[in-house]
Scaffold this motif. Structure first.
Motif, PDB file in Angstrom:
ATOM      1  N   GLN A  56       1.160  -1.281   0.119  1.00  0.00           N
ATOM      2  CA  GLN A  56       0.413   0.378  -0.004  1.00  0.00           C
ATOM      3  C   GLN A  56       0.935   1.557   0.150  1.00  0.00           C
ATOM      4  O   GLN A  56       0.601   2.184  -0.508  1.00  0.00           O
ATOM      5  N   ASP A  57       1.967   1.303   0.850  1.00  0.00           N
ATOM      6  CA  ASP A  57       2.686   2.161   0.513  1.00  0.00           C
ATOM      7  C   ASP A  57       4.108   2.149  -0.752  1.00  0.00           C
ATOM      8  O   ASP A  57       4.510   3.558  -0.946  1.00  0.00           O
ATOM      9  N   VAL A  58       4.144   1.449  -1.718  1.00  0.00           N
ATOM     10  CA  VAL A  58       4.468   1.259  -3.574  1.00  0.00           C
ATOM     11  C   VAL A  58       3.888   2.944  -4.062  1.00  0.00           C
ATOM     12  O   VAL A  58       2.485   2.622  -4.270  1.00  0.00           O
ATOM     13  N   ALA A  59       4.916   3.821  -5.066  1.00  0.00           N
ATOM     14  CA  ALA A  59       4.028   4.878  -5.823  1.00  0.00           C
ATOM     15  C   ALA A  59       3.929   4.334  -6.779  1.00  0.00           C
ATOM     16  O   ALA A  59       3.000   3.960  -7.531  1.00  0.00           O
ATOM     17  N   GLY A  60       4.302   3.288  -7.029  1.00  0.00           N
ATOM     18  CA  GLY A  60       4.894   2.600  -8.513  1.00  0.00           C
ATOM     19  C   GLY A  60       6.091   1.867  -8.838  1.00  0.00           C
ATOM     20  O   GLY A  60       6.944   1.521  -7.740  1.00  0.00           O
ATOM     21  N   ILE A  61       5.399   0.519  -9.618  1.00  0.00           N
ATOM     22  CA  ILE A  61       6.710  -0.501 -10.660  1.00  0.00           C
ATOM     23  C   ILE A  61       6.806  -0.289 -11.481  1.00  0.00           C
ATOM     24  O   ILE A  61       6.594  -0.305 -12.157  1.00  0.00           O
ATOM     25  N   GLY A  62       8.064   0.824 -12.297  1.00  0.00           N
ATOM     26  CA  GLY A  62       9.295   0.429 -13.058  1.00  0.00           C
ATOM     27  C   GLY A  62       9.717  -1.069 -13.775  1.00  0.00           C
ATOM     28  O   GLY A  62      10.293  -1.494 -12.963  1.00  0.00           O
ATOM     29  N   GLU A  63      10.775  -0.751 -14.548  1.00  0.00           N
ATOM     30  CA  GLU A  63      11.334  -1.626 -15.110  1.00  0.00           C
ATOM     31  C   GLU A  63      12.657  -1.473 -14.450  1.00  0.00           C
ATOM     32  O   GLU A  63      13.676  -2.081 -14.111  1.00  0.00           O
ATOM     33  N   ASP A  64      13.202  -0.532 -14.249  1.00  0.00           N
ATOM     34  CA  ASP A  64      14.476   0.113 -13.061  1.00  0.00           C
ATOM     35  C   ASP A  64      13.897   0.589 -11.626  1.00  0.00           C
ATOM     36  O   ASP A  64      15.178   0.891 -11.316  1.00  0.00           O
ATOM     37  N   ALA A  65      12.965   0.033 -10.693  1.00  0.00           N
ATOM     38  CA  ALA A  65      12.598   0.333  -9.679  1.00  0.00           C
ATOM     39  C   ALA A  65      11.744   0.798  -9.294  1.00  0.00           C
ATOM     40  O   ALA A  65      10.939   1.000 -10.210  1.00  0.00           O
ATOM     41  N   ILE A  66      11.457   0.695  -8.305  1.00  0.00           N
ATOM     42  CA  ILE A  66       9.948   1.189  -6.944  1.00  0.00           C
ATOM     43  C   ILE A  66      10.281   2.010  -6.229  1.00  0.00           C
ATOM     44  O   ILE A  66      10.918   2.536  -5.984  1.00  0.00           O
TER      45      ILE A  66
END
Length: 247
Positions: A56-66
């Motif tokens: 719930q505290d994850v803003a975004g998950i991308g190819e290079d970083a969370i």
């Protein structure tokens, strides 16, 4: 949607502090809800305990970083009783044999597909082994996420799908209440940059920032302005400006 293998190994970046908080080592799965509740983050030092970031505290998950809003969202395992309980259950899914409701063993799971906005497991990738059969088992066909086995509906093999488009709508829906979080996860690095631009305005530059051609972008002692940020981005010096400011 993200595969487990696309999540594990990514660095966790805090938006406010502009700092790497460590890499993701594993996922903590809640078998009762069929979801990933936490990400396990490597310890700050090898001799310290591992840490957790709640989904719930994850803003975004991308190819290079969370990305997560602030470093305080990454907490020690010992401070989260609910997470400790889940860790003790040790639900892995990946690598587990698949058994039907009537007790037939049918291949294994070699991946899981996670909805990065909700943490829900949308599907498990199943492989039958030597005969080459494989496909996605939608979450609605899973009866039990066990420690050593995945129990599925008897007719699961007849209802496999080959890509995300074939999953039930509920597994891929984008709830309205997740709109802000969805925007972040669609392009988390852009989200990170936008947040950081807001954070930089008004901070004091601690060293001169120059373009590759020697033009002054920001001088030591100046307060960061929007124009300064824009010039830094245009000159590919945004990261350098970010790392050389103070309150």
């Amino acid at each position: 949607m993200k595969l487990k293998s696309q999540i594990v190994g990514l660095p966790v970046i805090s938006i406010v502090e502009v700092a790497s908080l460590g890499k993701v080592e594993d996922l903590v799965i809640n078998p009762d809800t069929g979801s990933v509740d936490y990400l396990v983050v490597e310890p700050e030092q090898w001799y310290k305990e591992r840490r957790l970031l709640a989904m719930q505290d994850v803003a975004g998950i991308g190819e290079d970083a969370i990305t997560t809003e602030t470093g305080t969202n990454v907490v020690s395992v010992s401070s989260q009783p609910a997470a400790i309980e889940l860790l003790q259950k040790n639900i892995k899914i990946v690598g587990c044999p698949v058994m039907t409701k009537k007790g037939r063993l049918q291949g294994t799971v070699d991946e899981i597909l996670v909805d990065e906005q909700t943490g829900k497991i949308a599907a498990c990738h199943w492989t039958a082994g030597d005969n080459g059969n494989n496909g996605l088992i939608p979450a609605n066909l899973v009866i039990t996420y066990g420690k050593e086995m995945l129990v599925v509906a008897e007719d699961f093999a007849a209802n496999l799908v080959q890509d995300m488009a074939g999953l039930p709508t509920a597994a891929v829906r984008q709830p309205a209440e997740e709109k802000v979080k969805l925007q972040a996860s669609q392009d988390p690095l852009q989200f990170f940059e936008d947040k950081q631009k807001q954070y930089l305005i008004g901070r004091i530059v601690t060293t001169d920032i120059l373009s590759d051609e020697g033009e002054i972008i920001a001088e030591q002692g100046q307060r960061v302005t929007q124009d300064m940020v824009d010039r830094a981005v245009a000159a590919d010096k945004f990261v350098e400006l970010t790392l050389n400011t103070r309150e």
